[in-house]
Motif scaffolding. Structure first.
Motif, PDB file in Angstrom:
ATOM      1  N   SER A 139       0.887  -0.858  -0.316  1.00 29.56           N
ATOM      2  CA  SER A 139      -0.389   0.379  -0.064  1.00 29.56           C
ATOM      3  C   SER A 139       1.074   1.110   0.151  1.00 29.56           C
ATOM      4  O   SER A 139       0.498   2.281  -0.140  1.00 29.56           O
ATOM      5  CB  SER A 139      -0.799  -0.274   1.406  1.00 29.56           C
ATOM      6  OG  SER A 139      -1.869  -0.760   1.284  1.00 29.56           O
ATOM      7  N   VAL A 140       2.239   1.213   0.481  1.00 25.89           N
ATOM      8  CA  VAL A 140       2.881   2.500   0.438  1.00 25.89           C
ATOM      9  C   VAL A 140       4.194   2.120  -0.159  1.00 25.89           C
ATOM     10  O   VAL A 140       5.035   0.458   0.096  1.00 25.89           O
ATOM     11  CB  VAL A 140       3.443   2.730   2.038  1.00 25.89           C
ATOM     12  CG1 VAL A 140       3.744   4.097   2.235  1.00 25.89           C
ATOM     13  CG2 VAL A 140       1.853   2.882   3.057  1.00 25.89           C
ATOM     14  N   GLY A 141       5.166   2.496  -0.660  1.00 26.35           N
ATOM     15  CA  GLY A 141       5.971   2.757  -1.333  1.00 26.35           C
ATOM     16  C   GLY A 141       6.704   2.991  -3.068  1.00 26.35           C
ATOM     17  O   GLY A 141       7.324   3.304  -3.572  1.00 26.35           O
ATOM     18  N   GLY A 142       5.021   2.451  -3.550  1.00 22.08           N
ATOM     19  CA  GLY A 142       5.028   2.728  -4.903  1.00 22.08           C
ATOM     20  C   GLY A 142       5.815   2.126  -5.781  1.00 22.08           C
ATOM     21  O   GLY A 142       5.984   2.218  -6.574  1.00 22.08           O
ATOM     22  N   LYS A 143       6.545   0.778  -4.806  1.00 21.13           N
ATOM     23  CA  LYS A 143       7.199  -0.402  -5.504  1.00 21.13           C
ATOM     24  C   LYS A 143       6.533  -1.250  -6.803  1.00 21.13           C
ATOM     25  O   LYS A 143       5.381  -1.486  -6.065  1.00 21.13           O
ATOM     26  CB  LYS A 143       7.590  -0.849  -5.102  1.00 21.13           C
ATOM     27  CG  LYS A 143       9.003  -0.150  -4.453  1.00 21.13           C
ATOM     28  CD  LYS A 143       9.706  -1.584  -3.866  1.00 21.13           C
ATOM     29  CE  LYS A 143      10.686  -1.101  -3.027  1.00 21.13           C
ATOM     30  NZ  LYS A 143      11.763  -1.792  -2.099  1.00 21.13           N
ATOM     31  N   THR A 144       6.169  -1.547  -8.535  1.00 22.83           N
ATOM     32  CA  THR A 144       5.814  -2.141  -8.978  1.00 22.83           C
ATOM     33  C   THR A 144       6.965  -2.729  -9.619  1.00 22.83           C
ATOM     34  O   THR A 144       7.792  -2.362  -9.530  1.00 22.83           O
ATOM     35  CB  THR A 144       5.070  -1.244 -10.117  1.00 22.83           C
ATOM     36  OG1 THR A 144       6.005  -0.388 -11.205  1.00 22.83           O
ATOM     37  CG2 THR A 144       4.173  -0.054  -8.910  1.00 22.83           C
ATOM     38  N   GLY A 145       5.967  -3.634 -10.578  1.00 26.24           N
ATOM     39  CA  GLY A 145       7.129  -4.603 -11.514  1.00 26.24           C
ATOM     40  C   GLY A 145       6.131  -5.693 -11.837  1.00 26.24           C
ATOM     41  O   GLY A 145       5.650  -6.482 -10.997  1.00 26.24           O
ATOM     42  N   ILE A 146       7.730  -6.704 -12.183  1.00 30.35           N
ATOM     43  CA  ILE A 146       7.187  -7.741 -12.449  1.00 30.35           C
ATOM     44  C   ILE A 146       8.746  -9.220 -12.509  1.00 30.35           C
ATOM     45  O   ILE A 146       9.922  -7.834 -12.578  1.00 30.35           O
ATOM     46  CB  ILE A 146       6.496  -7.960 -14.378  1.00 30.35           C
ATOM     47  CG1 ILE A 146       7.777  -7.989 -15.549  1.00 30.35           C
ATOM     48  CG2 ILE A 146       5.074  -8.009 -14.071  1.00 30.35           C
ATOM     49  CD1 ILE A 146       7.409  -7.658 -16.667  1.00 30.35           C
ATOM     50  N   ASN A 147       8.373  -9.873 -12.548  1.00 30.81           N
ATOM     51  CA  ASN A 147       9.849 -10.696 -12.156  1.00 30.81           C
ATOM     52  C   ASN A 147      10.698 -10.895 -13.739  1.00 30.81           C
ATOM     53  O   ASN A 147       9.487 -11.024 -14.728  1.00 30.81           O
ATOM     54  CB  ASN A 147       9.618 -12.506 -11.685  1.00 30.81           C
ATOM     55  CG  ASN A 147       8.920 -12.263 -10.265  1.00 30.81           C
ATOM     56  OD1 ASN A 147       9.478 -11.599  -9.721  1.00 30.81           O
ATOM     57  ND2 ASN A 147       8.652 -12.696  -9.613  1.00 30.81           N
ATOM     58  N   HIS A 148      11.542 -11.479 -14.007  1.00 30.66           N
ATOM     59  CA  HIS A 148      12.666 -11.805 -15.190  1.00 30.66           C
ATOM     60  C   HIS A 148      12.853 -12.912 -14.628  1.00 30.66           C
ATOM     61  O   HIS A 148      13.310 -13.814 -13.558  1.00 30.66           O
ATOM     62  CB  HIS A 148      13.536 -10.505 -14.878  1.00 30.66           C
ATOM     63  CG  HIS A 148      14.799 -11.058 -16.954  1.00 30.66           C
ATOM     64  ND1 HIS A 148      15.139 -12.276 -16.929  1.00 30.66           N
ATOM     65  CD2 HIS A 148      14.392 -10.709 -18.041  1.00 30.66           C
ATOM     66  CE1 HIS A 148      15.765 -12.462 -18.121  1.00 30.66           C
ATOM     67  NE2 HIS A 148      14.933 -11.034 -18.446  1.00 30.66           N
ATOM     68  N   PRO A 149      13.167 -14.067 -15.751  1.00 31.64           N
ATOM     69  CA  PRO A 149      13.470 -15.407 -14.870  1.00 31.64           C
ATOM     70  C   PRO A 149      14.581 -15.308 -14.728  1.00 31.64           C
ATOM     71  O   PRO A 149      15.313 -16.251 -13.299  1.00 31.64           O
ATOM     72  CB  PRO A 149      13.838 -15.748 -16.760  1.00 31.64           C
ATOM     73  CG  PRO A 149      12.978 -15.656 -17.552  1.00 31.64           C
ATOM     74  CD  PRO A 149      12.948 -14.054 -16.694  1.00 31.64           C
ATOM     75  N   LEU A 150      15.903 -14.530 -14.778  1.00 35.79           N
ATOM     76  CA  LEU A 150      17.059 -14.382 -13.995  1.00 35.79           C
ATOM     77  C   LEU A 150      16.817 -13.503 -12.712  1.00 35.79           C
ATOM     78  O   LEU A 150      18.006 -13.574 -12.250  1.00 35.79           O
ATOM     79  CB  LEU A 150      18.473 -14.078 -14.403  1.00 35.79           C
ATOM     80  CG  LEU A 150      18.340 -14.948 -16.624  1.00 35.79           C
ATOM     81  CD1 LEU A 150      19.722 -14.013 -17.111  1.00 35.79           C
ATOM     82  CD2 LEU A 150      18.898 -15.890 -15.914  1.00 35.79           C
ATOM     83  N   GLY A 151      16.099 -13.226 -12.440  1.00 36.19           N
ATOM     84  CA  GLY A 151      15.836 -11.956 -10.921  1.00 36.19           C
ATOM     85  C   GLY A 151      13.962 -11.680 -10.513  1.00 36.19           C
ATOM     86  O   GLY A 151      13.526 -10.965 -11.517  1.00 36.19           O
ATOM     87  N   LYS A 152      13.940 -11.629  -9.619  1.00 41.52           N
ATOM     88  CA  LYS A 152      12.552 -11.063  -8.992  1.00 41.52           C
ATOM     89  C   LYS A 152      12.594  -9.765  -8.787  1.00 41.52           C
ATOM     90  O   LYS A 152      13.316  -9.139  -8.712  1.00 41.52           O
ATOM     91  CB  LYS A 152      12.412 -11.762  -7.204  1.00 41.52           C
ATOM     92  CG  LYS A 152      11.397 -13.144  -8.086  1.00 41.52           C
ATOM     93  CD  LYS A 152      11.733 -14.034  -5.616  1.00 41.52           C
ATOM     94  CE  LYS A 152      10.318 -12.996  -5.204  1.00 41.52           C
ATOM     95  NZ  LYS A 152       9.798 -13.189  -5.042  1.00 41.52           N
ATOM     96  N   ASN A 153      10.711  -9.156  -9.318  1.00 45.82           N
ATOM     97  CA  ASN A 153      11.579  -7.720  -9.102  1.00 45.82           C
ATOM     98  C   ASN A 153      12.335  -6.585  -9.920  1.00 45.82           C
ATOM     99  O   ASN A 153      12.670  -6.118  -9.697  1.00 45.82           O
ATOM    100  CB  ASN A 153      10.880  -7.141  -7.743  1.00 45.82           C
ATOM    101  CG  ASN A 153      10.513  -7.312  -7.137  1.00 45.82           C
ATOM    102  OD1 ASN A 153       8.556  -7.656  -7.864  1.00 45.82           O
ATOM    103  ND2 ASN A 153       9.952  -8.431  -6.108  1.00 45.82           N
ATOM    104  N   MET A 154      12.609  -7.351 -10.956  1.00 45.78           N
ATOM    105  CA  MET A 154      13.970  -6.731 -11.884  1.00 45.78           C
ATOM    106  C   MET A 154      13.557  -6.061 -12.673  1.00 45.78           C
ATOM    107  O   MET A 154      13.983  -4.930 -13.030  1.00 45.78           O
ATOM    108  CB  MET A 154      14.715  -8.096 -12.811  1.00 45.78           C
ATOM    109  CG  MET A 154      15.697  -8.451 -11.183  1.00 45.78           C
ATOM    110  SD  MET A 154      17.427  -7.778 -10.769  1.00 45.78           S
ATOM    111  CE  MET A 154      17.556  -8.829  -9.167  1.00 45.78           C
ATOM    112  N   ILE A 155      12.407  -5.590 -13.284  1.00 45.47           N
ATOM    113  CA  ILE A 155      11.692  -5.308 -14.361  1.00 45.47           C
ATOM    114  C   ILE A 155      10.639  -4.679 -13.492  1.00 45.47           C
ATOM    115  O   ILE A 155       9.427  -4.989 -13.142  1.00 45.47           O
ATOM    116  CB  ILE A 155      11.943  -5.516 -15.298  1.00 45.47           C
ATOM    117  CG1 ILE A 155      12.595  -6.673 -16.142  1.00 45.47           C
ATOM    118  CG2 ILE A 155      11.321  -5.533 -16.682  1.00 45.47           C
ATOM    119  CD1 ILE A 155      11.812  -7.683 -16.877  1.00 45.47           C
ATOM    120  N   GLY A 156      10.600  -2.901 -13.255  1.00 45.90           N
ATOM    121  CA  GLY A 156       9.621  -2.412 -12.952  1.00 45.90           C
ATOM    122  C   GLY A 156       9.487  -0.357 -12.848  1.00 45.90           C
ATOM    123  O   GLY A 156      10.734  -0.083 -13.697  1.00 45.90           O
ATOM    124  N   ALA A 157       9.017   0.199 -12.171  1.00 45.74           N
ATOM    125  CA  ALA A 157       8.842   0.915 -11.677  1.00 45.74           C
ATOM    126  C   ALA A 157       8.121   1.673  -9.896  1.00 45.74           C
ATOM    127  O   ALA A 157       7.946   1.124  -9.600  1.00 45.74           O
ATOM    128  CB  ALA A 157       7.788   1.972 -12.852  1.00 45.74           C
TER     129      ALA A 157
END
Lengths: 366, 366
Positions: A139-157
């Protein structure tokens, strides 16, 4: 009608937004004041949709509400699934004035937030988190994103919502294991910044496990307030925000060892926090009584106190070495200077760390 | 050694950055002052790599420079190709302190910028545009993104570079058709905001076509300065920025009709600007002499003056109706109140628009 509603303002300058917390808000609260355009796209998953999609739609009466239902699970937090959101937006001709709504847990929230950050270079979004973990964490922090096969949460905004609606009633359909996992993050806020909250949690833990609405509203409010305070001081993760990772370095090692999904994130964080407290004791910072309080609270939340039986100190050292918080090869850990006072250090003694790992990996936390 | 270097500051508060423009900068200018970390990932394509990759690496001596070479073409501006960048970053263990470098035309710039906006929720990037179009267009504005099968540039972010290096020498390897296409956007800046620049272009057009370095540096400098001024006043595309789309609504219809790649974007914009000027004349805003000046300059830049022979007014109306700049179904066009004074309107008379389309679709622009 819902009981008293708590409101918390997350203060981020021109990206500030309110969080509303209450029991029974879903379906009864009008969210249209937070929608600039006429189009709404609710993003949810196949587990949550049958339970809450109709109630969520009722928060946007008068708007053109579309929805897209994703498969449920961390393994779908990938580009292919994200693209289902873009497909739906484009097929239904949503313009850059549309508003996305995340209805679900952390995976739905992270993916919807990133879809909103990226669709036509950025559209607004609203969070309706339905799990305790996502209510007190995403709810707080503004972290968004998806996983990449080589790492979690590596692609986001980083992308902040317009408003967050938290309905504690939605926790009634949550598996108890996930309630406990959410409580791990709740306890974390007490341990890192707020001894008064920690004492309150010791009084209220049984009511929280029993899903008492008043206790849940208060716990979620104070958790979000704590995170909001930390994030407002360090929005882009320069320094202070790292204390939010208490227990996470040990925890990520456990999650990776167990294979994602076998241990819930919150379960691994629960054990990881006890390990961090144990190391803090060995470093001479907290007392044995402090460690016992932390461990007791984690146990009462229904969380595991020990890592998987097969895990060795070497497993921990190997898995912690690749943690992305490390800088120039030095292992960075969040420790407790005292209960309610966490800090980040790369200076923990290797001997004490080895002793903590040895103690927990032999199945004896003391 | 390069001749005189022009420097332009793009003023965007704490995201301000310089653009350096000169002949022979690539390989001779040290860009390491703009790199915070120790890792560099140069993103380029199979056409540009053999020509300029080694020179680009020389701008970052002392850093750990990796590179990834993408296939060349707008048809590769998609998620699958973008993912090659993420693959390379993760395989080479680039941290959130890495810097990406875009070496190539608009497609490479847009994709690299979006990769930088999204990798670990945002890392810095540097632009080294090697086509005239990307030098005068993508250098300023921060627009990044990829295409979706259902729409161009539908997924992306606003992300500003740390620095832009423009070497006019790289235009010597550019096909003449692409030089002309870039000049369309150069002429556009004169038409929308700057009559003095327009008069200068009339004097210098032959030298620009002949790739005279001094003329190119000046034209690029003034084009970037014009766009920077517009963008600084309207960074997120609220209003003024729309005048940068002069000729683009007609132009996009032409590009779509012809099939992407058959007409270059700049070629379609060239024709589109003449059509917009023609409509401005019919609306009583500019004179026949003004229209002749615009048409003459477009012709001298080597750009087409008429849409494809098979294209009818109905084709235009259908294709323009889906333009994303339209609001509530009204067709929005950029017209010229005078040479050097563009504005956005939804009020062009349907009769005048039909007359313009009729004139151009019959092969007679007057």
């Amino acid at each position: 009608m819902p009981n008293a509603v708590r409101e918390l303002q997350v203060d981020l300058g021109d990206r500030s937004y309110p969080i509303f917390i209450g029991d029974g808000l879903l379906g009864s609260m009008d969210l249209t004041p937070y929608v600039a355009g006429s189009q709404i796209m609710i993003v949810t998953n196949e587990t949550v949709a049958p339970l809450y999609l109709e109630q969520a739609k009722a928060c946007f009466s008068g708007k053109a509400v579309d929805s897209v239902v994703l498969p449920d699970g961390e393994e779908y937090k990938d580009w292919q699934t994200l693209n289902l959101v873009f497909d739906a937006l484009l097929k239904k001709r949503h313009t850059r004035k549309t508003t996305l709504v995340a209805l679900g847990g952390g995976v739905v929230g992270d993916m919807t937030g990133f879809a909103a950050a990226s669709y036509q270079r950025g559209v607004p979004f609203i969070q309706i988190p339905t799990t305790l973990l996502s209510q007190v964490d995403s709810s707080v922090g503004g972290k968004t994103g998806i996983n990449h096969p080589l790492g979690k949460n590596m692609i986001g905004a980083f992308h902040q919502p317009e408003v967050v609606l938290i309905d504690t009633n939605s926790l009634k359909t949550l598996p108890p294991r996930e309630v406990s996992a959410g409580l791990a993050e709740v306890i974390k806020y007490g341990l890192i910044r707020d001894t008064e909250f920690l004492a309150w949690l010791e009084l209220e833990m049984d009511r929280l496990i029993g899903l008492s609405p008043d206790s849940l509203v208060e716990a979620i409010y104070r958790s979000c307030a704590c995170k909001a305070d930390v994030v407002a001081r360090d929005e882009r993760e320069g320094g202070l925000r790292a204390i939010l990772n208490l227990g996470h370095t040990f925890g990520h090692a456990i999650e990776t060892f167990a294979g994602y999904g076998n241990w819930l994130h919150g379960e691994a964080v629960g054990t990881g926090m006890v390990m961090a407290a144990d190391l803090s004791l060995r470093e001479g910072m907290i007392s044995g009584a402090d460690l016992a309080r932390a461990r007791e609270l984690v146990a009462r939340a229904g969380l595991p106190l020990l890592p998987p039986a097969e895990m060795t100190p070497d497993h921990f050292m190997d898995l912690m070495a690749v943690d992305k918080k490390n800088i120039d090869g030095a292992l960075r850990l969040v420790l407790l200077r005292a209960l309610g006072d966490a800090f980040v250090t790369a200076d923990a003694s290797p001997e004490n760390l080895a002793a903590t790992l040895g103690a927990f990996c032999q199945g004896a936390p003391d």
